[in-house]
Design a protein around this motif. Structure first.
Motif, PDB file in Angstrom:
ATOM      1  N   PHE A 274       1.043  -1.104   0.052  1.00  0.00           N
ATOM      2  CA  PHE A 274       0.191   0.074   0.147  1.00  0.00           C
ATOM      3  C   PHE A 274       0.916   1.160  -0.076  1.00  0.00           C
ATOM      4  O   PHE A 274       1.403   1.691   1.109  1.00  0.00           O
ATOM      5  CB  PHE A 274      -0.859  -0.160   1.273  1.00  0.00           C
ATOM      6  CG  PHE A 274      -1.879   1.216   1.135  1.00  0.00           C
ATOM      7  CD1 PHE A 274      -2.825   1.297   0.207  1.00  0.00           C
ATOM      8  CD2 PHE A 274      -1.736   2.062   2.322  1.00  0.00           C
ATOM      9  CE1 PHE A 274      -3.680   2.362   0.377  1.00  0.00           C
ATOM     10  CE2 PHE A 274      -2.623   3.277   2.432  1.00  0.00           C
ATOM     11  CZ  PHE A 274      -3.558   3.513   1.574  1.00  0.00           C
ATOM     12  N   ALA A 275       0.890   1.931  -1.063  1.00  0.00           N
ATOM     13  CA  ALA A 275       1.769   3.136  -1.412  1.00  0.00           C
ATOM     14  C   ALA A 275       1.220   4.294  -0.716  1.00  0.00           C
ATOM     15  O   ALA A 275      -0.050   4.342  -0.535  1.00  0.00           O
ATOM     16  CB  ALA A 275       1.960   3.346  -2.609  1.00  0.00           C
ATOM     17  N   MET A 276       1.941   5.143  -0.082  1.00  0.00           N
ATOM     18  CA  MET A 276       1.438   6.017   0.841  1.00  0.00           C
ATOM     19  C   MET A 276       1.326   7.497   0.115  1.00  0.00           C
ATOM     20  O   MET A 276       1.867   8.545   0.783  1.00  0.00           O
ATOM     21  CB  MET A 276       2.420   6.468   2.279  1.00  0.00           C
ATOM     22  CG  MET A 276       2.311   5.184   3.251  1.00  0.00           C
ATOM     23  SD  MET A 276       0.656   4.564   3.418  1.00  0.00           S
ATOM     24  CE  MET A 276       0.090   6.015   4.324  1.00  0.00           C
ATOM     25  N   ASP A 277       0.829   7.634  -0.860  1.00  0.00           N
ATOM     26  CA  ASP A 277       0.579   8.800  -1.664  1.00  0.00           C
ATOM     27  C   ASP A 277      -0.182   9.826  -0.904  1.00  0.00           C
ATOM     28  O   ASP A 277      -0.277  11.173  -1.040  1.00  0.00           O
ATOM     29  CB  ASP A 277       0.286   8.538  -2.928  1.00  0.00           C
ATOM     30  CG  ASP A 277       0.888   7.616  -3.730  1.00  0.00           C
ATOM     31  OD1 ASP A 277       0.800   6.451  -3.834  1.00  0.00           O
ATOM     32  OD2 ASP A 277       2.026   8.372  -4.473  1.00  0.00           O
ATOM     33  N   GLY A 278      -1.320   9.247  -0.066  1.00  0.00           N
ATOM     34  CA  GLY A 278      -2.244  10.045   0.631  1.00  0.00           C
ATOM     35  C   GLY A 278      -1.472  10.900   1.589  1.00  0.00           C
ATOM     36  O   GLY A 278      -2.141  11.838   1.836  1.00  0.00           O
ATOM     37  N   LEU A 279      -0.382  10.763   1.939  1.00  0.00           N
ATOM     38  CA  LEU A 279       0.275  11.698   2.899  1.00  0.00           C
ATOM     39  C   LEU A 279       0.654  12.869   2.258  1.00  0.00           C
ATOM     40  O   LEU A 279       1.100  13.860   2.988  1.00  0.00           O
ATOM     41  CB  LEU A 279       1.543  11.011   3.547  1.00  0.00           C
ATOM     42  CG  LEU A 279       1.202  10.093   4.662  1.00  0.00           C
ATOM     43  CD1 LEU A 279       2.529   9.415   5.269  1.00  0.00           C
ATOM     44  CD2 LEU A 279       0.302  10.568   5.830  1.00  0.00           C
ATOM     45  N   ALA A 280       0.960  12.915   0.914  1.00  0.00           N
ATOM     46  CA  ALA A 280       1.298  14.150   0.448  1.00  0.00           C
ATOM     47  C   ALA A 280      -0.072  15.040   0.158  1.00  0.00           C
ATOM     48  O   ALA A 280       0.399  16.287  -0.162  1.00  0.00           O
ATOM     49  CB  ALA A 280       1.710  13.798  -1.133  1.00  0.00           C
ATOM     50  N   LYS A 281      -0.894  14.787   0.538  1.00  0.00           N
ATOM     51  CA  LYS A 281      -2.398  15.631   0.462  1.00  0.00           C
ATOM     52  C   LYS A 281      -2.396  16.602   1.777  1.00  0.00           C
ATOM     53  O   LYS A 281      -1.883  15.835   2.968  1.00  0.00           O
ATOM     54  CB  LYS A 281      -3.641  14.880   0.231  1.00  0.00           C
ATOM     55  CG  LYS A 281      -3.498  14.065  -1.059  1.00  0.00           C
ATOM     56  CD  LYS A 281      -4.843  13.284  -1.355  1.00  0.00           C
ATOM     57  CE  LYS A 281      -4.643  12.615  -2.628  1.00  0.00           C
ATOM     58  NZ  LYS A 281      -6.051  11.503  -2.867  1.00  0.00           N
ATOM     59  N   LYS A 282      -2.909  17.459   1.729  1.00  0.00           N
ATOM     60  CA  LYS A 282      -3.030  18.395   3.092  1.00  0.00           C
ATOM     61  C   LYS A 282      -4.264  17.667   4.033  1.00  0.00           C
ATOM     62  O   LYS A 282      -5.262  17.250   3.332  1.00  0.00           O
ATOM     63  CB  LYS A 282      -3.567  19.939   2.596  1.00  0.00           C
ATOM     64  CG  LYS A 282      -2.150  20.494   2.194  1.00  0.00           C
ATOM     65  CD  LYS A 282      -2.757  21.892   1.870  1.00  0.00           C
ATOM     66  CE  LYS A 282      -1.289  22.814   1.594  1.00  0.00           C
ATOM     67  NZ  LYS A 282      -1.842  24.291   1.534  1.00  0.00           N
ATOM     68  N   SER A 283      -4.035  17.715   5.256  1.00  0.00           N
ATOM     69  CA  SER A 283      -5.052  17.220   6.022  1.00  0.00           C
ATOM     70  C   SER A 283      -5.120  17.847   7.120  1.00  0.00           C
ATOM     71  O   SER A 283      -3.932  18.051   7.865  1.00  0.00           O
ATOM     72  CB  SER A 283      -4.857  15.428   6.391  1.00  0.00           C
ATOM     73  OG  SER A 283      -5.772  15.177   7.058  1.00  0.00           O
ATOM     74  N   GLU A 284      -6.202  18.323   7.809  1.00  0.00           N
ATOM     75  CA  GLU A 284      -6.454  18.972   9.066  1.00  0.00           C
ATOM     76  C   GLU A 284      -6.350  18.093  10.347  1.00  0.00           C
ATOM     77  O   GLU A 284      -7.248  17.239  10.232  1.00  0.00           O
ATOM     78  CB  GLU A 284      -7.468  20.207   8.945  1.00  0.00           C
ATOM     79  CG  GLU A 284      -6.952  21.075   8.002  1.00  0.00           C
ATOM     80  CD  GLU A 284      -7.826  22.481   7.873  1.00  0.00           C
ATOM     81  OE1 GLU A 284      -8.438  22.432   9.113  1.00  0.00           O
ATOM     82  OE2 GLU A 284      -7.756  23.344   7.201  1.00  0.00           O
ATOM     83  N   THR A 285      -6.001  18.652  11.459  1.00  0.00           N
ATOM     84  CA  THR A 285      -6.220  17.681  12.672  1.00  0.00           C
ATOM     85  C   THR A 285      -7.277  18.114  13.402  1.00  0.00           C
ATOM     86  O   THR A 285      -7.564  19.339  13.338  1.00  0.00           O
ATOM     87  CB  THR A 285      -4.928  17.928  13.692  1.00  0.00           C
ATOM     88  OG1 THR A 285      -3.402  17.826  12.842  1.00  0.00           O
ATOM     89  CG2 THR A 285      -4.921  17.233  14.956  1.00  0.00           C
ATOM     90  N   PRO A 286      -7.847  17.001  13.732  1.00  0.00           N
ATOM     91  CA  PRO A 286      -9.345  17.401  14.640  1.00  0.00           C
ATOM     92  C   PRO A 286      -8.997  18.486  15.686  1.00  0.00           C
ATOM     93  O   PRO A 286      -8.034  18.329  16.310  1.00  0.00           O
ATOM     94  CB  PRO A 286      -9.736  16.143  15.068  1.00  0.00           C
ATOM     95  CG  PRO A 286      -9.206  15.049  13.935  1.00  0.00           C
ATOM     96  CD  PRO A 286      -7.816  15.611  13.832  1.00  0.00           C
ATOM     97  N   VAL A 287      -9.945  19.342  15.975  1.00  0.00           N
ATOM     98  CA  VAL A 287      -9.769  20.187  16.946  1.00  0.00           C
ATOM     99  C   VAL A 287      -9.807  19.659  18.314  1.00  0.00           C
ATOM    100  O   VAL A 287      -9.007  20.198  19.301  1.00  0.00           O
ATOM    101  CB  VAL A 287     -11.220  21.373  16.889  1.00  0.00           C
ATOM    102  CG1 VAL A 287     -11.059  22.369  18.214  1.00  0.00           C
ATOM    103  CG2 VAL A 287     -11.231  22.130  15.552  1.00  0.00           C
ATOM    104  N   PHE A 288     -10.509  18.417  18.575  1.00  0.00           N
ATOM    105  CA  PHE A 288     -10.214  18.029  19.829  1.00  0.00           C
ATOM    106  C   PHE A 288      -8.778  17.346  20.362  1.00  0.00           C
ATOM    107  O   PHE A 288      -8.577  17.532  21.390  1.00  0.00           O
ATOM    108  CB  PHE A 288     -11.289  16.897  20.161  1.00  0.00           C
ATOM    109  CG  PHE A 288     -10.829  15.526  19.386  1.00  0.00           C
ATOM    110  CD1 PHE A 288     -10.250  14.493  20.176  1.00  0.00           C
ATOM    111  CD2 PHE A 288     -11.235  15.166  18.097  1.00  0.00           C
ATOM    112  CE1 PHE A 288      -9.678  13.394  19.671  1.00  0.00           C
ATOM    113  CE2 PHE A 288     -10.807  14.004  17.495  1.00  0.00           C
ATOM    114  CZ  PHE A 288      -9.939  13.062  18.391  1.00  0.00           C
ATOM    115  N   LEU A 289      -8.128  17.037  19.159  1.00  0.00           N
ATOM    116  CA  LEU A 289      -6.499  16.664  19.425  1.00  0.00           C
ATOM    117  C   LEU A 289      -5.838  17.961  19.638  1.00  0.00           C
ATOM    118  O   LEU A 289      -4.971  17.789  20.628  1.00  0.00           O
ATOM    119  CB  LEU A 289      -6.370  16.026  18.094  1.00  0.00           C
ATOM    120  CG  LEU A 289      -6.920  14.482  18.123  1.00  0.00           C
ATOM    121  CD1 LEU A 289      -6.125  13.929  16.464  1.00  0.00           C
ATOM    122  CD2 LEU A 289      -6.392  13.707  19.123  1.00  0.00           C
ATOM    123  N   LEU A 290      -6.113  19.151  19.121  1.00  0.00           N
ATOM    124  CA  LEU A 290      -5.484  20.127  19.130  1.00  0.00           C
ATOM    125  C   LEU A 290      -5.658  20.678  20.664  1.00  0.00           C
ATOM    126  O   LEU A 290      -4.830  21.210  21.444  1.00  0.00           O
ATOM    127  CB  LEU A 290      -5.833  21.371  18.208  1.00  0.00           C
ATOM    128  CG  LEU A 290      -5.323  20.891  16.832  1.00  0.00           C
ATOM    129  CD1 LEU A 290      -5.920  21.953  15.958  1.00  0.00           C
ATOM    130  CD2 LEU A 290      -4.059  20.870  16.809  1.00  0.00           C
TER     131      LEU A 290
END
Length: 797
Positions: free
Chosen positions: A355-371
């Motif tokens: 499973f190639a990890m191309d998805g990590l190249a895309k932007k992704s925001e962290t859920p507010v509860f984790l912040l």
């Protein structure tokens, strides 16, 4: 255990490691935003902590959570498979925690940004080389396909630039500020404080706004429509407005992280809030300066508020916010990337090794509860971490005005730097006109407070002006770096600014410069060591995980937990021992009787610790216990250093005495001299014993041990009597103790004669003989110094 469960447990482990990393990371980075406020004592410690806590919470909650560095900043994720990505992430987190905790334990500030970046780089390079080695079609040259070398180069150049630029700018700004305001800044006209407040608050609030808005949804909000005339005129509009081609503008928009948005279909060019802030910098700053200068004048004149304290509070908040918003990725970026990678893999149904990890190249925001959770952990750590304050002490002491207990020893490099600087200073003074030199000297003259009895005391030089300059300059430099997209460590900037302002403010005099420069060089060396250590250690851990799989991960996690626990226990023991130990204290009394009382406490403490060291050394020598001898050697080294500190403080002691009590100086100097003689005798006994056992020489013979035990018992009895006399302040006992002097000397001489006889008849070890005579002679010197000290007390009681 199936593969899914193994990787799920790895994600859970990453989450736990993230919490631990937040704790050790805040302990290290608290130095960035606490030092100026703590060092200047502008406001109470509680107020500083509350302001910093609000800044941390705000920075965490309003952070966008874009974890680009962890996801794709250092390596190209599309070149790795899921199982390889998890190896990289596990190696990074394990190494990062141990490395930061190591620096915290030493009390050395380092960069969490550099640590995480080089951990990622080391682990990714290792896994990439393993892949290349397994593929005959690839060579070492293919490594650049896996690693984002451009980013790595930018970060390394950022390290070097931040060290030089921050130090230079801090020094220049502080020199000019002090030249304009001098040390009598609080007596200046109100408009002067208002102008300073205008400059400082404008810079700080622009910095806070830039750092707070960066990457959030608000930053992308449209505030101005540059062009909306449709697709036909879009190319000409772009060229007219930006002075370049449409394609270049599109690339520029991409590089500048949404400063403006171009819609080719709709034919519009729109400016975002962040684009507005960075495009109209001059106008915003000019308007801000006028507004904050007027408001500062109102605050000073009508509300009687100290504007310098307000600047320090705002600056502390700003740097805390910047730390939280900027450096959060250093602590939770990797675990979150691991979690998102797991989610993508588990839904794909593809084997982990495919499973190639191309998805990590895309932007992704962290859920507010984790912040929010991360911010809460950081705030709690700030309040309860003792290591955070220990790290902060390092920078405060290095920037402190005048004399302080120097933690770092001078080296040839620091001596060379100081000599070179002195020569340059002398050269500049020679070519500078005398009126100009007189003006400069007058501006840098520290005022004194006239007190009764014709005493004068210097005001603290780590004043609010220097604290404000530290915060303002650091904030401006970080703002500039942010707007230019340059990688810049907040630790490096804040530390080097503080060092630059200290130098310019003449905090490093000829009495302390060589120690302070050595400290700065040690810290800078530690930063580069962070990068090298992180790269090598993360690569090694990644190799081990690749070699041993899930069992190796479990072993490494266990090792990490054990090391963290050991460091924590060791640090707590050290703190506890320091509190319990009878430390020697400098005399602060100005009268003869007061000096005698304070010296009595020091003698009691010295005798108590000296007895333990002597007994422990003799007992450990008899048992041939190298570890215990090493501990005794450290104990006497610490005691000797404390006596040396007291001697270094003699100048200030004499200056503090009343005119009628000047005679106490002779008494105090003699007491310190005898304490030093006693510590030197104990040091010789400890070092000689340690050397004998460490070199594996023969053990002492039975008769030698018996004789030493007799001496030890008599010396313990002597020291016990002295301790009792000084604890109870019953100095009448001194006569009785002095009467035992000749008896003790006779006992030691008797043992020396016995050893002479044994040497001529039965002794076969020259090393034993040398050691034994050395111990007896130094014990005799120890008794002599002790009796001299008692006689001095008897004559002055």
């Amino acid at each position: 255990m199936d593969t899914n469960t193994i990787y799920l447990l790895m994600v859970v482990a990453l989450a736990v490691l993230a919490i631990a990393d937040l704790v050790v990371g805040v302990s290290n980075d608290a130095v960035n935003f606490l030092n100026s406020a703590i060092g200047s004592k502008a406001v109470s410690f509680r107020t500083i902590m509350i302001v910093a806590s609000i800044g941390i919470a705000a920075g965490a909650i309003f952070s966008s959570g874009l974890m680009e560095v962890a996801r794709k900043g250092i390596f190209n994720p599309g070149e790795f498979y899921f199982d390889e990505i998890m190896i990289i992430f596990m190696a990074v987190m394990i190494t990062d925690i141990l490395l930061l905790d190591f620096f915290n334990t030493l009390g050395m500030p380092t960069s969490t940004t550099v640590s995480i970046v080089f951990n990622l780089l080391g682990a990714a390079v290792c896994v990439a080389l393993i892949k290349i080695g397994a593929d005959q079609g690839q060579t070492f040259a293919d490594l650049e396909n896996y690693i984002n070398t451009k980013t790595a180069k930018k970060i390394i150049s950022g390290i070097l630039l931040s060290v030089v630029i921050a130090f230079s700018v801090g020094a220049i700004v502080q020199f000019v500020t002090r030249l304009l305001l001098s040390y009598n800044f609080e007596k200046k006209a109100k408009w002067v404080g208002a102008l300073f407040g205008g400059v400082a608050l404008t810079a700080l609030l622009y910095f806070i706004f830039m750092k707070g808005i960066k990457g959030t949804a608000y930053a992308k909000a449209i505030v101005d429509v540059i062009y909306s005339g449709g697709p036909e005129g879009l190319l000409d509009a772009a060229k007219d407005y930006f002075g370049t081609s449409y394609e270049t503008v599109k690339e520029l928009a991409k590089d500048q992280k949404n400063l403006f948005k171009i819609d080719g279909d709709a034919g519009t060019i729109k400016m975002t809030l962040r684009g507005f802030l960075e495009t109209y910098v001059f106008q915003i700053v000019a308007a801000g300066f006028v507004f904050w200068s007027v408001l500062s004048y109102v605050i000073i004149n009508f509300f009687k508020v100290n504007i310098y304290k307000l600047i320090i509070i705002v600056g502390t908040f700003g740097l805390a916010l910047a730390f939280s918003g900027n450096d959060l990725v250093n602590f939770i970026g990797v675990p979150i990337a691991g979690w998102q990678s797991y989610e993508a893999w588990i839904t794909s149904g593809i084997p982990a090794a495919e499973f190639a990890m191309d998805g990590l190249a895309k932007k992704s925001e962290t859920p507010v509860f984790l912040l929010f959770a991360a911010g809460a952990i950081m705030v709690l750590t700030l309040w309860f971490s003792k290591k955070a304050r220990y790290v902060a002490d390092t920078e405060i002491n290095l920037s402190r005005e005048g004399e302080a207990k120097e933690r770092f020893k001078p080296n040839f490099l620091s001596r060379g730097v100081v000599r070179g600087t002195v020569l340059i200073s002398q050269g500049l003074a020679a070519i500078t006109p005398k009126p100009a030199m007189d003006f400069i000297e007058k501006r840098f003259t520290k005022p004194v407070i006239e007190l009764p009895k014709d005493k004068t005391y210097e005001m603290p030089a780590f004043d609010m002006i220097r604290a404000a300059v530290n915060l303002v300059v650091a904030g401006i430099l970080i703002s500039i770096a942010t707007s230019m997209g340059l990688p810049l460590s907040t630790t490096y900037v804040t530390f080097m600014v503080a060092m630059g302002t200290s130098l310019a403010d003449r905090a490093w005099g000829t009495e302390s410069a060589v120690y302070r420069v050595a400290g700065v060089l040690n810290v800078i060396g530690g930063w580069f060591m962070t990068a090298i250590s992180a790269f090598i250690a993360a690569g090694t851990v990644a190799f081990l995980i690749n070699l041993g799989g899930a069992p190796m991960v479990a072993v490494l996690l266990l090792v990490a937990v054990l090391l963290l626990a050991r460091n924590t226990i060791s640090y707590r023991k050290k703190v506890k021992a320091d509190k319990a130990e009878d430390s020697l204290k400098s005399s602060e009394s100005s009268s003869v009787q007061g000096v005698i009382e304070e010296s009595a406490d020091n003698i009691k403490s010295f005798v108590n610790r000296g007895t333990k060291i002597y007994t422990s050394t003799i007992e450990s020598l008899i048992k041939y216990d190298l570890a215990a001898l090493k501990k005794s050697k450290k104990g006497i080294a610490k005691l000797d250093a404390e006596v040396e500190d007291l001697r270094d403080n003699i100048f200030y002691f004499i200056k503090n005495l009343d005119e009628s009590s000047v005679g106490a100086s002779n008494f105090y100097i003699n007491i310190l001299g005898y304490l030093q003689d006693m510590s030197q005798s104990l040091a010789y006994i400890s070092k000689a014993s340690h050397k004998h056992v460490n070199n594996n020489h023969k053990k002492l013979r039975f008769n030698q041990i018996k004789d030493l035990k007799e001496i030890e018992e008599q010396l313990n009895e002597l020291f016990g009597q002295i301790k009792g006399a000084f604890s109870d302040r019953d100095f009448d006992q001194i006569d009785a103790i002095l009467n035992e002097k000749q008896e003790l000397f006779n006992k030691v001489n008797e043992k020396i004669d016995k050893q002479v006889a044994r040497t001529r008849t039965e002794e076969s070890s020259p090393k034993n003989t040398t050691l034994y005579f050395g111990l007896l002679l130094e014990t005799k010197d120890l008794i002599t110094a002790t009796m001299n000290l008692l006689e001095t007390y008897k004559d002055n009681k």
